[in-house]
Design a protein around this motif. Structure first.
Motif, PDB file in Angstrom:
ATOM      1  N   ASN A   1      45.904  87.758  52.186  1.00 35.76           N
ATOM      2  CA  ASN A   1      47.208  86.691  51.700  1.00 35.76           C
ATOM      3  C   ASN A   1      48.221  87.579  50.842  1.00 35.76           C
ATOM      4  O   ASN A   1      47.145  88.398  49.426  1.00 35.76           O
ATOM      5  CB  ASN A   1      46.734  85.758  51.211  1.00 35.76           C
ATOM      6  CG  ASN A   1      47.568  84.740  50.451  1.00 35.76           C
ATOM      7  OD1 ASN A   1      48.708  85.323  50.143  1.00 35.76           O
ATOM      8  ND2 ASN A   1      47.326  83.843  50.709  1.00 35.76           N
ATOM      9  N   PRO A   2      49.229  87.887  50.962  1.00 32.19           N
ATOM     10  CA  PRO A   2      50.142  88.808  49.825  1.00 32.19           C
ATOM     11  C   PRO A   2      49.974  87.910  48.650  1.00 32.19           C
ATOM     12  O   PRO A   2      50.614  89.153  46.966  1.00 32.19           O
ATOM     13  CB  PRO A   2      51.014  89.039  50.520  1.00 32.19           C
ATOM     14  CG  PRO A   2      51.324  88.230  51.260  1.00 32.19           C
ATOM     15  CD  PRO A   2      49.970  87.771  51.634  1.00 32.19           C
ATOM     16  N   LEU A   3      49.936  86.732  48.445  1.00 28.18           N
ATOM     17  CA  LEU A   3      50.347  85.349  47.487  1.00 28.18           C
ATOM     18  C   LEU A   3      48.595  86.232  46.252  1.00 28.18           C
ATOM     19  O   LEU A   3      49.507  85.457  44.750  1.00 28.18           O
ATOM     20  CB  LEU A   3      51.193  84.606  47.009  1.00 28.18           C
ATOM     21  CG  LEU A   3      52.162  84.471  48.553  1.00 28.18           C
ATOM     22  CD1 LEU A   3      52.216  82.747  48.917  1.00 28.18           C
ATOM     23  CD2 LEU A   3      53.423  84.939  47.294  1.00 28.18           C
ATOM     24  N   GLY A   4      48.340  86.133  46.525  1.00 25.25           N
ATOM     25  CA  GLY A   4      47.374  86.165  45.510  1.00 25.25           C
ATOM     26  C   GLY A   4      46.231  85.086  45.912  1.00 25.25           C
ATOM     27  O   GLY A   4      45.897  84.351  46.879  1.00 25.25           O
TER      28      GLY A   4
ATOM     29  N   THR B   1      45.272  79.070  60.066  1.00 22.03           N
ATOM     30  CA  THR B   1      46.143  78.517  60.068  1.00 22.03           C
ATOM     31  C   THR B   1      47.499  78.985  59.311  1.00 22.03           C
ATOM     32  O   THR B   1      48.551  77.896  59.360  1.00 22.03           O
ATOM     33  CB  THR B   1      45.408  78.693  57.887  1.00 22.03           C
ATOM     34  OG1 THR B   1      44.334  78.841  58.293  1.00 22.03           O
ATOM     35  CG2 THR B   1      46.076  77.580  57.115  1.00 22.03           C
ATOM     36  N   PHE B   2      47.289  80.449  60.056  1.00 22.27           N
ATOM     37  CA  PHE B   2      48.839  80.453  60.721  1.00 22.27           C
ATOM     38  C   PHE B   2      49.835  80.087  61.809  1.00 22.27           C
ATOM     39  O   PHE B   2      50.739  80.338  61.984  1.00 22.27           O
ATOM     40  CB  PHE B   2      48.771  82.126  60.538  1.00 22.27           C
ATOM     41  CG  PHE B   2      48.606  82.427  59.324  1.00 22.27           C
ATOM     42  CD1 PHE B   2      49.241  82.882  57.984  1.00 22.27           C
ATOM     43  CD2 PHE B   2      47.240  83.336  58.972  1.00 22.27           C
ATOM     44  CE1 PHE B   2      49.317  83.101  56.383  1.00 22.27           C
ATOM     45  CE2 PHE B   2      46.778  84.117  57.812  1.00 22.27           C
ATOM     46  CZ  PHE B   2      48.176  83.693  56.417  1.00 22.27           C
TER      47      PHE B   2
ATOM     48  N   ARG C   1      54.987  80.400  54.542  1.00 22.21           N
ATOM     49  CA  ARG C   1      56.052  79.749  54.264  1.00 22.21           C
ATOM     50  C   ARG C   1      56.514  81.725  54.408  1.00 22.21           C
ATOM     51  O   ARG C   1      57.691  82.181  55.186  1.00 22.21           O
ATOM     52  CB  ARG C   1      57.060  79.384  53.717  1.00 22.21           C
ATOM     53  CG  ARG C   1      58.038  79.110  53.489  1.00 22.21           C
ATOM     54  CD  ARG C   1      59.235  78.400  53.121  1.00 22.21           C
ATOM     55  NE  ARG C   1      58.682  78.486  51.326  1.00 22.21           N
ATOM     56  CZ  ARG C   1      59.067  79.336  50.454  1.00 22.21           C
ATOM     57  NH1 ARG C   1      59.744  80.143  50.602  1.00 22.21           N
ATOM     58  NH2 ARG C   1      58.120  78.977  49.625  1.00 22.21           N
ATOM     59  N   ILE C   2      55.924  82.191  53.455  1.00 17.37           N
ATOM     60  CA  ILE C   2      56.211  83.451  53.245  1.00 17.37           C
ATOM     61  C   ILE C   2      55.893  84.534  54.707  1.00 17.37           C
ATOM     62  O   ILE C   2      56.911  85.623  54.449  1.00 17.37           O
ATOM     63  CB  ILE C   2      55.866  83.935  51.584  1.00 17.37           C
ATOM     64  CG1 ILE C   2      55.421  83.553  50.708  1.00 17.37           C
ATOM     65  CG2 ILE C   2      55.043  86.134  51.938  1.00 17.37           C
ATOM     66  CD1 ILE C   2      56.648  83.740  50.134  1.00 17.37           C
ATOM     67  N   ILE C   3      54.925  83.297  54.830  1.00 18.18           N
ATOM     68  CA  ILE C   3      54.447  85.183  56.403  1.00 18.18           C
ATOM     69  C   ILE C   3      55.274  84.862  57.534  1.00 18.18           C
ATOM     70  O   ILE C   3      56.344  86.156  58.034  1.00 18.18           O
ATOM     71  CB  ILE C   3      52.988  84.593  56.688  1.00 18.18           C
ATOM     72  CG1 ILE C   3      52.108  85.019  56.136  1.00 18.18           C
ATOM     73  CG2 ILE C   3      52.672  84.730  57.895  1.00 18.18           C
ATOM     74  CD1 ILE C   3      51.704  86.068  55.564  1.00 18.18           C
TER      75      ILE C   3
ATOM     76  N   THR D   1      49.986  94.082  57.987  1.00 14.71           N
ATOM     77  CA  THR D   1      50.223  93.128  57.132  1.00 14.71           C
ATOM     78  C   THR D   1      51.031  92.490  56.738  1.00 14.71           C
ATOM     79  O   THR D   1      51.574  93.102  55.700  1.00 14.71           O
ATOM     80  CB  THR D   1      48.913  92.948  56.365  1.00 14.71           C
ATOM     81  OG1 THR D   1      47.548  93.393  56.892  1.00 14.71           O
ATOM     82  CG2 THR D   1      48.622  91.472  56.082  1.00 14.71           C
ATOM     83  N   ILE D   2      51.516  91.307  57.543  1.00 11.74           N
ATOM     84  CA  ILE D   2      53.178  91.212  56.487  1.00 11.74           C
ATOM     85  C   ILE D   2      52.430  90.960  55.144  1.00 11.74           C
ATOM     86  O   ILE D   2      51.743  90.032  54.442  1.00 11.74           O
ATOM     87  CB  ILE D   2      53.479  89.928  57.224  1.00 11.74           C
ATOM     88  CG1 ILE D   2      54.006  90.145  58.566  1.00 11.74           C
ATOM     89  CG2 ILE D   2      54.547  89.004  56.461  1.00 11.74           C
ATOM     90  CD1 ILE D   2      53.956  88.791  59.402  1.00 11.74           C
TER      91      ILE D   2
END
Ligand SMILES: *Cc1c(COP(=O)(O)O)cnc(C)c1O
Length: 359
Positions: A40-43, A195-196, A276-278, A341-342
């Motif tokens: 996850n790029p958001l941490g 989840t995605f 949403r970010i993905i 990875t996005i």
């Protein structure tokens, strides 16, 4: 003379995504981004971080061997009972536990080519024979897999969606596949990216665990942002779960991981933002790649398999020099593909900028 067991000598080991710090150190770079391991790029989930802080002073104690609170929360979240659930040190460990629990030494494991490598590697480490069936148009070919079932077949691993292609098996395909499976075959649905998913024909595999020989694997490593903690779970019939509980180590999921995962399950705000970010990042990458004339495999997950049109090991190495870590797909059998990875908007833009330079 070699002291090592023969089957270990012949294994092609798992190549993990390169850590950011390693690339900074080796190449003397200041700014490195990692789009290599579908993290996850958001941490991490902020609720998970809070829970870890709260539990730090307790780590002189062993973790709860039964994972009481995490199982209770999982059961509530997914309409299961705690007896349906086995916790693992990541879903990787659950793959290992499944083989230990169910597969005799002379029995076979069946999966696809071009899928998550751990099914094969973990099986080989345990000296088990793995049969793989080619993908068809980057998708699991369940018809062909079914034809390869023999009396020796014990466990079938399906990565759904499939890592590294991002494609999925539909509900109808899965139901058709399950219809006349031999009764002594166990199906494992590895759903690390559930989840995605935002397609309507994705199977609700948890609904089959009552009546079928099926184990569903889920993880906190991807959408929940907890890859570094190592926690996942298996959902299956209580009978199967009870034997997996015997085969696992008593303290396989650590105290902080249990607390963090329990808290992360409730973090709807973080999950929604991640999704949403993905989906925004995916739309941007699809558009830009198409504009560049670069082919990719449409994905229902947080990563994309991209056709680089030349040997991806070289592309991967070039990108590293610019501080962008992706994965070359040679080990997965896709010689001319990378998997990206996005990431966040900035990361995706940087990836594209570097890709343009190289291709
Ligand atoms: C990432 C991934 C896993 C590993 O998950 P952990 O819980 O971190 O061990 C399992 N299966 C697939 C298909 C994955 O992509």
């Amino acid at each position: 003379m070699n002291l090592v067991r023969k089957h270990i000598l012949s294994i092609d080991p798992y190549e993990a995504g390169k850590p950011i710090e390693e690339i900074k150190r080796q190449l003397g770079l200041k700014e490195v981004i990692k789009l290599a391991s579908n993290e996850n790029p958001l941490g991490p989930s902020p609720k998970a971080v809070q829970a870890i802080k709260k539990n730090l002073s307790k780590i002189n104690r062993y973790p709860d061997s039964n994972g009481f609170y995490l199982k209770k929360k999982l059961a509530k979240s997914f309409a299961l009972t705690p007896a349906n659930i086995v916790l693992g040190n990541g879903s990787d460990e659950l793959i290992d536990i499944i083989i230990k629990t169910f597969v005799e030494e002379d029995e076979h494991i069946l999966t696809a080519d071009g899928t998550f490598l751990e099914y094969k590697i973990i099986s080989q480490v345990k000296g088990r024979i793995v049969i793989t069936v080619p993908l068809r148009y980057f998708r699991y070919d369940l018809g062909a897999i079914k034809k390869m079932i023999t009396k020796k077949t014990k466990v079938i691993f399906i990565s759904n969606p499939n890592n590294p292609t991002g494609t999925y098996v539909t509900r109808l395909e899965l139901e058709d596949f399950m219809r006349d499976l031999p009764p002594d075959v166990l199906l494992v649905m590895d759903e690390a990216y559930d989840t995605f998913i935002d397609v309507n024909d994705f199977p609700n595999s948890l609904s089959y665990i009552r009546d079928k020989n099926i184990i569903v694997l889920r993880t906190f490593s991807k959408a929940y942002g907890l890859a570094g903690l190592r926690v996942g779970f298996a959902a299956t019939r209580p009978e199967f779960a009870s034997y997996m509980e015997i085969a696992r180590q008593p303290f396989n999921v650590n105290l902080l991981a249990q607390a963090a995962a329990t808290a992360a399950l409730d973090d709807k705000k973080f999950l929604n933002k991640s999704k949403r970010i993905i989906s925004e990042g995916k739309a941007y990458l699809y558009d830009t790649l198409a504009g560049m004339g670069v082919a990719y495999v449409p994905s229902v997950t947080n990563f994309i398999l991209i056709d680089t049109g030349k040997e991806s090991v070289g592309v991967f190495k070039e990108m590293l020099k610019y501080g962008v870590i992706v994965r070359d797909m040679k080990q997965y059998g896709f010689k001319n593909f990378i998997r990206v990875t996005i990431g966040t908007k900035r990361e995706n833009e940087r990836f594209i900028k570097v890709l343009k330079k190289i291709l």
